[in-house]
Write an enzyme that holds these catalytic residues in place. Structure first.
Site, short mmCIF file in Angstrom:
data_model
loop_
_atom_site.label_atom_id
_atom_site.label_comp_id
_atom_site.label_asym_id
_atom_site.label_seq_id
_atom_site.Cartn_x
_atom_site.Cartn_y
_atom_site.Cartn_z
N ASP A 27 0.63 -31.06 -25.75
CA ASP A 27 0.62 -32.45 -25.30
C ASP A 27 0.98 -32.50 -23.81
OD1 ASP A 27 0.62 -35.24 -25.43
OD2 ASP A 27 2.67 -35.35 -26.21
N ASP A 47 -3.30 -41.17 -27.17
CA ASP A 47 -2.56 -42.33 -27.66
C ASP A 47 -3.44 -43.56 -27.80
OD1 ASP A 47 -0.48 -40.63 -27.64
OD2 ASP A 47 0.45 -41.45 -25.83
N GLU A 70 -1.96 -33.08 -18.92
CA GLU A 70 -2.97 -33.58 -17.94
C GLU A 70 -2.75 -32.97 -16.56
OE1 GLU A 70 -1.27 -35.45 -20.18
OE2 GLU A 70 -3.04 -35.37 -21.46
#
Ligand code: MIG
Length: 783
Positions: free
Chosen positions: A403, A477, A406
């Site tokens: 997770d 999300d 990015e």
């Protein structure tokens, strides 16, 4: 920009061009895959997506014709003009894709934002020229697909997007330009012919699919090389196969990965995790995987456990294993900056973290507070990071969930000036940002492979083109909103068309409170998503199948059980994907591109070639319109046979997701199981729908790499339908054999059944007959 074409020369498979102001190259990768390149930053390709590309030997011809150079391969004609303008034509000279020969000329924006901006309205950005820009002519009848994980509809025509991996937790809407993933690849369908363009550039990039002007579309980037691949194909499948030949294909996963997975931010402490596991078995709901989100760690330090919540994590995992559950743990990239914490100390010592422009370890803030960022662009860091997973694999953690890669930072974006080693070609964040998650998941994949010996299960949020080789993805999300359920379908379909065959959404939605009805409908979609995981955020209401009411429990159970029944079919699809690159979830246009009715279907899809699913994605809706493409389709729930090539209306009460099976299909089914591998499967059920068709079923150990050395069995079925039905069964390999096939033949007409000329007894089933034969080669004859 390039100016007048001066001369050209050919070396091996590359044609080099000199222009007044620069160099260009056309590289023949295969007769139908052409690379267009200019060394604007680096002399050579510096791809993160393409590894070990093998060139196909193929002849081609280059010649000067007046003011342009014509290159002819077996499948394409490519014309190169002044300014390095390129036209691609098919072998008959018919234009497929042409550079736009004029300047960009955006539509007019009038007015001033003034006070509107103070009020919070966002100003649209004005015209921006990019360092690299490739402008293509719009013929007008194009449909665009792909571009990875983008909001909006299936057809990307008229949209504008940016590629810059972004963690933005606000509700994702159609106007979002970027989400977590960068896949700079799209497919154009025009005149029933298809081609793809893969713009292999990791800097921030831009895709305007005919938004700013209806005469052209363009892609561009802030920096890097001009480096794109033109992939021709007669159809979309061939384009995907070409694209995944370049960037790699989703490998066959372990079989249990295809089971149902339950997640939550977070199932802690141990008692809570155990309670969830128990509820699955009590409620008779199959489940294979429980996910541990960040709270299992001590102060969010990766590769640690919070001993207050999990006094003996090894035992916890053992206990769950006895009940058939596997555990997947989350691992974020951010390493807590804390002296004495071994991962931090070691990483510093080995020089594994990204540094700022002055060479000082770069610090931002994420879950553990001040944190540093592993430099995954360096092989040493990737190896070190991969090795860190050993502590988790030693206690049988079954997969890794990546997770925040990015990468995200709570103190604001990571500055472009942060430095990365980039395997000997040092660069800064502006070039690495979009591949950070890709490289992280590659490191995890390699660590898992090394220490478990099994097919790694990695899930990542951020990715780049080619990540499919290492990891499955989820779409980040989302929220428990009908709008997000609706959007999930085109998003997953476009991910699949972009090489990511294995993907899924948070079933039920991540943020916000789910409702009973929304969970029922979302689980119906999840049943047909390769990654089937229910996940939700901290503080939202409980979202497990039993968290609402009896009806919702029954509906979610029904679809989770259906999924388990279909696991062998899904496993076959994953196995095929390794050689074709084709996704599991396919828009109808993929198989029916000669039927214009399929071009813009946003709420139906094919699950492999044989099953069509038309989930209901609106609240309160109890019927829906849907399109059945040509051929005959059986309504899975009622048995009704419907001739396709038309729109129909289907009643869809809350417990019904409309599903149709194509005539001539063989769908392998497993018996009911609480988890994959619970039962040894000696008898495979084959659910057969009369018609002409072929099916290949694949079987292996479901976890190791032995299949690469031939340890598998393949059964090939060929159904022919004349006056009588003949099903020809062939077998190759001899490792994982069934004893018997239980055949459900969905036709009431059958009077007699023979297998290799021996009469076989049968019984009546709801819609036809059932009989059992030995799982051997031979011919079934149904009269
Ligand atoms: O800032 O780990 O998308 O699935 O539960 C939020 C906590 C961090 C975002 C992920 C989500 C996960 C959550 N994470």
């Amino acid at each position: 920009m390039f100016g007048k074409l001066i001369n050209y020369n050919v070396k091996e498979n590359i044609i080099y061009f000199n222009f007044k102001n620069g160099e260009g190259r056309i590289e023949i990768i295969s007769p139908s895959i052409i690379n267009v390149f200019s060394p604007l930053k680096y002399k050579e390709h510096n791809s993160k997506a393409i590894e070990n590309l093998k060139l196909e030997k193929c002849g081609f011809k280059a010649e000067r014709i007046n003011d342009f150079i014509k290159i002819t391969t077996e499948e394409l004609i490519i014309n190169i003009y002044n300014d390095f303008k390129v036209d691609f034509c098919d072998k008959n000279g018919l234009a497929l894709c042409q550079d736009y020969k004029k300047e960009r000329n955006p539509f007019i924006r009038r007015g001033e934002m003034g006070i509107a901006e103070e009020e919070g309205h966002e100003a649209e950005k004005g015209f921006k020229k990019h360092k690299i820009e490739v402008i293509k002519k719009l013929f007008g009848d194009e449909k665009f697909y792909g571009l990875g994980e983008k909001t909006g509809h299936l057809n990307k025509k008229g949209y504008y997007y940016e590629m810059w991996n972004t963690d933005d937790p606000r509700p994702h809407t159609e106007s979002y330009k970027s989400l977590y993933k960068t896949i700079p690849f799209f497919i154009t369908l025009r005149n029933k012919a298809a081609f793809g363009i893969f713009f292999d550039n990791t800097f921030k990039s831009y895709f305007d699919m005919g938004k700013e002007n209806s005469e052209y579309y363009y892609f561009g980037a802030d920096d890097g090389n001009l480096d794109y691949y033109f992939i021709a194909g007669d159809d979309i499948s061939k384009v995907i196969s070409g694209y995944t030949k370049l960037t790699g294909r989703t490998p066959l996963p372990q079989r249990w990965v295809l089971g149902y997975q339950q997640s939550r931010f977070s199932y802690t402490p141990e008692e809570r995790l155990m309670e969830v596991a128990k509820k699955f078995r009590e409620n008779n709901i199959p489940c294979d995987v429980l996910h541990l989100d960040i709270d299992y760690m001590e102060n969010f330090k990766v590769f640690t456990w919070d001993k207050n919540k999990f006094p003996d994590e090894k035992k916890t995992i053992e206990k769950l294993a006895r009940d058939g559950f596997k555990v997947v743990t989350i691992i974020d990239p951010g390493v807590k900056k804390q002296k004495g914490y071994s991962i931090y100390d070691e990483g510093l010592k080995k020089d594994c973290f990204a540094v700022d422009k002055d060479g000082v370890t770069y610090v931002n803030k994420v879950w553990p507070g001040d944190a540093v960022y592993p430099d995954f662009s360096s092989i040493d860091t990737r190896l070190w990071w991969g090795d860190n997973h050993k502590v988790l694999l030693d206690i049988n953690v079954a997969g890794i969930w990546n997770d925040m890669n990015e990468p995200a930072g709570f103190n604001g974006p990571i500055p472009d000036s942060v430095q990365f080693k980039n395997d000997g070609n040092p660069t800064n964040h502006s070039e690495i940002h979009n591949v950070y998650g890709h490289l992280m998941s590659k490191a995890a994949y390699e660590g898992l492979k090394k220490y478990s010996g099994k097919r790694p299960f990695v899930i990542t949020r951020a990715c780049y083109a080619g990540t499919q080789k290492y990891s499955t993805v989820w779409t980040g999300d989302n929220q428990s909103l009908w709008e997000h359920l609706r959007m999930a379908v085109p998003m997953l379909l476009n991910l699949g068309l972009s090489g990511i065959a294995f993907c899924g959404t948070d079933v039920g939605g991540f943020s916000f409170d789910c409702t009973a009805e929304l969970l029922s409908r979302w689980t119906q979609l999840g049943c047909f998503s390769p990654l089937f995981r229910n996940h939700s955020s901290t503080k939202t209401r409980d979202q497990e199948p039993w968290a609402f009411d009896e009806e919702t429990l029954n509906i979610t159970r029904k679809y989770i059980k259906l999924r388990y029944k279909l696991v062998p079919y899904l496993y076959d699809l994953m196995w095929q994907c390794e050689s074709t690159g084709l996704p599991v979830m396919r828009p109808l246009v993929l198989h029916y591109a000669d039927d214009e009715n399929t071009y813009e279907i946003n709420d139906e899809f094919l699950f492999g070639e044989n099953i069509l699913a038309a989930p209901v994605v609106e609240q309160g809706k109890r019927y829906r319109g849907l399109y059945l493409p040509k051929g005959e389709w059986t309504d899975y729930w009622t048995g009704e046979i419907i001739k396709g090539g038309k729109f129909i209306i289907k009643e869809a009460p809350i417990d019904v997701c409309p599903i149709y099976i194509k005539a001539g299909s063989i769908i392998p089914n497993y018996p009911e199981q609480n988890y994959i591998g619970e039962k040894k499967i000696d008898e495979l059920t084959l659910d057969i729908y009369p018609g002409k068709g072929k099916y290949t079923h694949y079987n292996d150990d479901g976890e190791s790499f032995d299949y690469k050395n031939g340890r598998y069995t393949i059964y090939e079925f060929d159904i022919d339908l004349n006056k009588e039905t003949l099903i020809n069964i062939k077998k190759s390999g001899n490792y994982f054999n069934y004893k018997t096939f239980k055949i459900i033949y969905n036709s009431k007409d059958a009077k007699q059944v023979y297998f290799n000329n021996n009469r076989i007894e049968f019984e009546a089933s709801d819609r036809g007959i059932v009989f059992v034969i030995p799982a051997e080669e031979g011919i079934i004859n149904i009269i």
